[in-house]
Design a protein around this motif. Structure first.
Motif, PDB file in Angstrom:
ATOM      1  N   VAL A  43       0.839  -1.198   0.000  1.00 54.85           N
ATOM      2  CA  VAL A  43       0.000   0.000   0.000  1.00 54.85           C
ATOM      3  C   VAL A  43       0.877   1.253   0.000  1.00 54.85           C
ATOM      4  N   ALA A  44       1.904   1.261   0.839  1.00 53.46           N
ATOM      5  CA  ALA A  44       2.777   2.426   0.921  1.00 53.46           C
ATOM      6  C   ALA A  44       3.475   2.696  -0.407  1.00 53.46           C
ATOM      7  N   ALA A  45       3.786   1.636  -1.141  1.00 49.83           N
ATOM      8  CA  ALA A  45       4.452   1.794  -2.436  1.00 49.83           C
ATOM      9  C   ALA A  45       3.464   1.973  -3.584  1.00 49.83           C
ATOM     10  N   GLN A  46       2.170   2.037  -3.260  1.00 48.04           N
ATOM     11  CA  GLN A  46       1.107   2.209  -4.261  1.00 48.04           C
ATOM     12  C   GLN A  46       1.082   1.042  -5.260  1.00 48.04           C
ATOM     13  N   GLN A  47       1.370  -0.155  -4.759  1.00 46.91           N
ATOM     14  CA  GLN A  47       1.449  -1.334  -5.625  1.00 46.91           C
ATOM     15  C   GLN A  47       0.430  -2.410  -5.264  1.00 46.91           C
ATOM     16  N   TRP A  48      -0.428  -2.156  -4.293  1.00 42.39           N
ATOM     17  CA  TRP A  48      -1.388  -3.168  -3.846  1.00 42.39           C
ATOM     18  C   TRP A  48      -2.319  -3.595  -4.976  1.00 42.39           C
ATOM     19  N   GLU A  49      -2.840  -2.656  -5.718  1.00 43.38           N
ATOM     20  CA  GLU A  49      -3.773  -2.991  -6.787  1.00 43.38           C
ATOM     21  C   GLU A  49      -3.070  -3.732  -7.929  1.00 43.38           C
ATOM     22  N   TYR A  50      -1.805  -3.430  -8.144  1.00 46.42           N
ATOM     23  CA  TYR A  50      -1.055  -4.166  -9.164  1.00 46.42           C
ATOM     24  C   TYR A  50      -0.876  -5.620  -8.739  1.00 46.42           C
ATOM     25  N   LEU A  51      -0.607  -5.840  -7.463  1.00 42.96           N
ATOM     26  CA  LEU A  51      -0.495  -7.210  -6.959  1.00 42.96           C
ATOM     27  C   LEU A  51      -1.811  -7.948  -7.139  1.00 42.96           C
ATOM     28  N   LEU A  52      -2.927  -7.308  -6.807  1.00 41.86           N
ATOM     29  CA  LEU A  52      -4.236  -7.952  -6.960  1.00 41.86           C
ATOM     30  C   LEU A  52      -4.492  -8.325  -8.419  1.00 41.86           C
ATOM     31  N   SER A  53      -4.079  -7.464  -9.341  1.00 46.00           N
ATOM     32  CA  SER A  53      -4.265  -7.755 -10.757  1.00 46.00           C
ATOM     33  C   SER A  53      -3.483  -8.999 -11.173  1.00 46.00           C
ATOM     34  N   ILE A  54      -2.243  -9.103 -10.729  1.00 38.74           N
ATOM     35  CA  ILE A  54      -1.413 -10.263 -11.066  1.00 38.74           C
ATOM     36  C   ILE A  54      -2.003 -11.532 -10.461  1.00 38.74           C
ATOM     37  N   LEU A  55      -2.451 -11.458  -9.223  1.00 36.88           N
ATOM     38  CA  LEU A  55      -3.024 -12.637  -8.577  1.00 36.88           C
ATOM     39  C   LEU A  55      -4.343 -13.045  -9.231  1.00 36.88           C
ATOM     40  N   THR A  56      -5.116 -12.085  -9.690  1.00 35.05           N
ATOM     41  CA  THR A  56      -6.359 -12.419 -10.396  1.00 35.05           C
ATOM     42  C   THR A  56      -6.052 -13.165 -11.686  1.00 35.05           C
ATOM     43  N   TRP A  57      -5.081 -12.678 -12.440  1.00 37.55           N
ATOM     44  CA  TRP A  57      -4.686 -13.339 -13.697  1.00 37.55           C
ATOM     45  C   TRP A  57      -4.252 -14.781 -13.424  1.00 37.55           C
ATOM     46  N   ALA A  58      -3.512 -14.951 -12.332  1.00 35.99           N
ATOM     47  CA  ALA A  58      -3.034 -16.287 -11.972  1.00 35.99           C
ATOM     48  C   ALA A  58      -4.186 -17.199 -11.564  1.00 35.99           C
ATOM     49  N   ALA A  59      -5.091 -16.689 -10.738  1.00 29.98           N
ATOM     50  CA  ALA A  59      -6.213 -17.508 -10.276  1.00 29.98           C
ATOM     51  C   ALA A  59      -7.098 -17.943 -11.433  1.00 29.98           C
ATOM     52  N   GLN A  60      -7.336 -17.050 -12.363  1.00 30.72           N
ATOM     53  CA  GLN A  60      -8.166 -17.389 -13.521  1.00 30.72           C
ATOM     54  C   GLN A  60      -7.552 -18.536 -14.319  1.00 30.72           C
ATOM     55  N   TYR A  61      -6.240 -18.523 -14.445  1.00 29.86           N
ATOM     56  CA  TYR A  61      -5.575 -19.581 -15.204  1.00 29.86           C
ATOM     57  C   TYR A  61      -5.646 -20.919 -14.466  1.00 29.86           C
ATOM     58  N   ILE A  62      -5.398 -20.905 -13.158  1.00 30.72           N
ATOM     59  CA  ILE A  62      -5.451 -22.157 -12.392  1.00 30.72           C
ATOM     60  C   ILE A  62      -6.838 -22.767 -12.477  1.00 30.72           C
ATOM     61  N   ILE A  63      -7.861 -21.947 -12.370  1.00 31.30           N
ATOM     62  CA  ILE A  63      -9.235 -22.452 -12.456  1.00 31.30           C
ATOM     63  C   ILE A  63      -9.500 -23.014 -13.850  1.00 31.30           C
ATOM     64  N   ALA A  64      -9.015 -22.340 -14.882  1.00 30.58           N
ATOM     65  CA  ALA A  64      -9.209 -22.838 -16.244  1.00 30.58           C
ATOM     66  C   ALA A  64      -8.512 -24.178 -16.448  1.00 30.58           C
ATOM     67  N   ALA A  65      -7.378 -24.371 -15.775  1.00 28.45           N
ATOM     68  CA  ALA A  65      -6.627 -25.622 -15.900  1.00 28.45           C
ATOM     69  C   ALA A  65      -7.212 -26.737 -15.045  1.00 28.45           C
ATOM     70  N   HIS A  66      -8.275 -26.441 -14.299  1.00 21.97           N
ATOM     71  CA  HIS A  66      -8.896 -27.410 -13.380  1.00 21.97           C
ATOM     72  C   HIS A  66     -10.380 -27.554 -13.741  1.00 21.97           C
ATOM     73  N   PRO A  67     -10.680 -28.184 -14.883  1.00 21.55           N
ATOM     74  CA  PRO A  67     -12.062 -28.239 -15.358  1.00 21.55           C
ATOM     75  C   PRO A  67     -12.930 -29.265 -14.639  1.00 21.55           C
ATOM     76  N   MET A  68     -12.322 -30.223 -13.971  1.00 23.25           N
ATOM     77  CA  MET A  68     -13.033 -31.273 -13.241  1.00 23.25           C
ATOM     78  C   MET A  68     -12.289 -31.533 -11.937  1.00 23.25           C
ATOM     79  N   PRO A  69     -12.985 -32.054 -10.918  1.00 26.65           N
ATOM     80  CA  PRO A  69     -12.350 -32.219  -9.602  1.00 26.65           C
ATOM     81  C   PRO A  69     -11.021 -32.957  -9.635  1.00 26.65           C
ATOM     82  N   ASN A  70     -10.922 -34.012 -10.433  1.00 25.08           N
ATOM     83  CA  ASN A  70      -9.712 -34.831 -10.444  1.00 25.08           C
ATOM     84  C   ASN A  70      -8.932 -34.703 -11.752  1.00 25.08           C
TER      85      ASN A  70
END
Length: 691
Positions: free
Chosen positions: A137-164
């Motif tokens: 937050v102090a470095a004004q980078q919190w929102e940039y981190l959230l953006s990177i983590l969102t991109w990552a989460a979307q990919y992991i979910i896409a790579a996990h189409p079924m439970p197993n």
């Protein structure tokens, strides 16, 4: 070039020297030597440069594409998943299982999406966000981190189409590494490596579970849209399923898919990933069953690891820290302190160089040092330990980060685009911006793009006498997702304790060189004709792209000839002795009749040129401008002939058009655009003056 980054390859190979010294350790942990906020800002930018897929709109705000030389790439990644026997995988409704894996991040200077190190880097990034939010937050980078983590989460979910089912890799490492070119122009097969009950992948599935659990907590803390996304996408639901898959169908992914062994073999087994993921799920859910699994697996590993640090392959160190924090059991604290004391100069097998670098392996030496520094900062900042111990670990960690940023015997930074004398030529295909391809040694000598924030591998022995800014040295100049992960979190902590300011209006616009090169020469000249050879080169890098619609014009001044009776319509343009696909207009085109300026026009339509290799980047066309019999050709005033000889040389007076737009070069008289041409021997840029 094939990379092999073995996290534990140094075990039993290197001779460990227990040399602990304070030489070079002059940094006071409470007095900022460097602008840590700027370094954090740039370290996060590196992840933006590694994105794949359909990129966001261009801009500098969080969530936008702020890398001007990166564009959409690998939009076709994914497809129909296949079973072990080659049959189509189906879901509960008996429909084929299709995945869109265009997103995610490239691993390093290549374009493969390696699931295990990717998820490991993401977990560490999220961990840093949880522990050191105030620094972000102090470095004004919190929102940039959230953006990177969102991109990552979307990919992991896409790579996990079924439970197993979990897709653990996109692309073939050997095929990918045989091509040296930008991400935007890669055209190779992109196979999918799938793990399922018949092909276990405990390590990447468990690490993906840890990543999603950590991201979910970051998003809940952030609130607003981030928290809503975490719930709507069911990040914890996917994390639970991935962990259950990893735990139920146990097996190493590098056994299921032997091809990964040349790149990211699971040297350390999967017990550490199971302990790590369970600890994260316990932290995220508070459910005792996950803590029980974490402790069972951790105890199976033992608590005496001291010779390495947390890495993409070995999660035991981070798990000890989590369990010490979550349970406050002395056995975990003892394990963490044995580990950190080894690095901070107490005892053990980590060599401390005279210049202050804690060194365990030549392959990514700075990656290990920064990961250990991050672990030391997490433990000292968030655990109830003595002030003397916290000071010891903080001093050690700060020393390692400062060494990376420039407080070292070379007095040079190891972060691209930061500090004094930083690396300029990391081992990174797209940042290189080569048009001839083939290898890291291809032109240009100096990379055309600045890969801000990327941490290079670093010294291959103690200190840095053996390090060179050599793109071809993929041991010392490799960059990767996991290299920056610990560094990023450590920088956030140092911002919170030492301050700093991010750069305004970052990144600065790059100075662009010519995206189309033109070389020409005079083949032969007679009384009534001249024959020329022109080479057009696709050097595009903003963005690198295929160009199927190029055209160039060769301008002549016929004013003297017209004054003696020449009819310009009788001048012909004919093919010369060599032609790589040029479509030659048989007559000159009128450019400025009042001044007697005309142009030979040659189209390269249908010639799909790309800045990829010697077969695709260049086309040569030879042509002859011929006057009617009895007429004399005077070439002294011809715009496009100025500076040409019978040897190929670069010229800016044969303009190139991409479609209908002037792309490079100078047009006669009414041109307003001056072309820049790369100096191939130095990093400077030469600009031809406007006429």
């Amino acid at each position: 070039m094939t990379r092999r980054r073995y996290a534990r390859m140094f075990s039993g190979v290197l001779f460990w020297i227990c040399l602990f010294t304070t030489a070079g350790s002059t940094t006071d942990a409470q007095a900022a030597t460097f602008n840590y906020a700027e370094a954090l800002q740039k370290s996060l930018y590196f992840y933006d440069a590694q994105r794949s897929g359909h990129l966001p709109e261009r801009g500098k705000a969080p969530g936008q594409n702020r890398v001007e030389w990166r564009g959409d790439a690998f939009l076709g990644d994914g497809g129909t998943l296949l079973r072990t026997d080659g049959s189509v995988m189906t879901d509960e409704s008996n429909s084929p299982v299709e995945v869109d894996l265009s997103g995610g991040f490239f691993d390093a200077g290549d374009h493969v999406k390696f699931g295990l190190p990717f998820a490991a880097a993401v977990t560490m990034l999220a961990w840093g966000g949880l522990e050191f939010e105030d620094g972000y937050v102090a470095a004004q980078q919190w929102e940039y981190l959230l953006s990177i983590l969102t991109w990552a989460a979307q990919y992991i979910i896409a790579a996990h189409p079924m439970p197993n089912v979990y897709v653990v890799q996109v692309g073939d490492g050997n095929i990918d590494h045989s091509f040296w070119g930008a991400a935007e122009i890669v055209n190779t097969d992109r196979p999918l490596l799938v793990c399922d009950p018949d092909r276990p992948g405990t390590e990447p599935a468990a690490e993906a579970a840890a990543a999603l659990a950590a991201i979910a907590m970051v998003f809940e803390r952030a609130g607003g849209e981030a928290a809503a996304y975490a719930r709507d996408a069911d990040l914890l639901g996917h994390a639970r399923q991935l962990f259950a898959f990893a735990d139920t169908y146990r097996g190493s992914y590098s056994d299921s898919h032997p091809s990964v062994s040349s790149f990211y073999k699971s040297w350390n087994g999967y017990t550490d990933e199971l302990a790590w993921a369970a600890a994260w799920l316990y932290r995220a859910t508070g459910e005792q069953t996950y803590l029980d699994k974490a402790e069972t697996n951790m105890n199976a590993l033992g608590l005496y690891h001291t010779s390495s640090t947390h890495s993409w392959d070995d999660k035991s160190y981070g798990t000890m820290i989590l369990l010490a924090q979550l349970t406050d059991k002395q056995s975990y604290h003892d394990g963490v302190q044995r580990f950190l004391d080894t690095w901070a100069g107490g005892s053990g097998a980590v060599q401390m160089s005279p210049g202050g670098l804690a060194f365990v392996s030549q392959w990514g030496s700075l990656r290990y040092a920064s990961s250990a520094a991050f672990c030391a900062l997490v433990y000292s900042a968030t655990s109830d330990i003595s002030s003397s111990l916290a000071s010891k670990y903080t001093t050690f960690a700060t020393r390692q980060i400062d060494y990376i940023l420039g407080d070292n015997p070379r007095q040079s930074s190891y972060m691209v685009g930061f500090g004094n004398n930083p690396p300029r030529n990391p081992h990174h295909r797209t940042a290189h911006g080569s048009w001839t391809g083939g290898s890291p040694d291809a032109l240009p000598k100096i990379s055309r793009h600045i890969l801000y924030g990327a941490l290079v591998g670093g010294p291959k022995s103690t200190d840095d006498s053996d390090w060179e800014d050599d793109r071809g040295d993929y041991i010392g100049n490799e960059v990767a997702l996991d290299y920056n992960a610990g560094l990023t979190g450590a920088l956030a902590r140092l911002v919170s304790t030492n301050g700093g300011q991010p750069l305004a209006d970052f990144p600065a616009q790059e100075t662009r060189d010519a995206e189309f090169g033109v070389e020409a020469k005079v083949n032969v000249e007679g009384t009534d004709f001249i024959e020329l050879a022109v080479r057009i080169e696709n050097r595009t890098a903003w963005l690198a792209r295929q160009t199927p619609n190029l055209l160039f014009r060769f301008f002549v001044d016929l004013s003297d000839e017209i004054a003696t009776g020449l009819d310009p319509s009788t001048v012909t343009v004919e093919a010369g002795g060599y032609n790589q696909g040029g479509i030659i207009s048989p007559q000159l085109k009128t450019w400025d009749a009042s001044k007697g300026i005309y142009a030979a026009e040659i189209s390269l339509a249908g010639q799909t040129m790309a800045p990829a290799n010697h077969e695709t980047y260049r086309r040569e066309v030879q042509f002859r401008i011929h006057l009617p019999e009895g007429q004399t050709l005077r070439t002294v005033n011809d715009w496009s002939l100025i500076g040409l000889s019978q040897t190929f040389s670069e010229t800016d007076r044969i303009p190139v058009y991409e479609g209908a737009s002037l792309a490079a070069g100078l047009e006669p008289d009414h041109n307003t655009t001056c072309a820049a041409v790369i100096d191939l021997d130095t990093p400077s840029v030469l600009t031809f003056p406007c006429p």
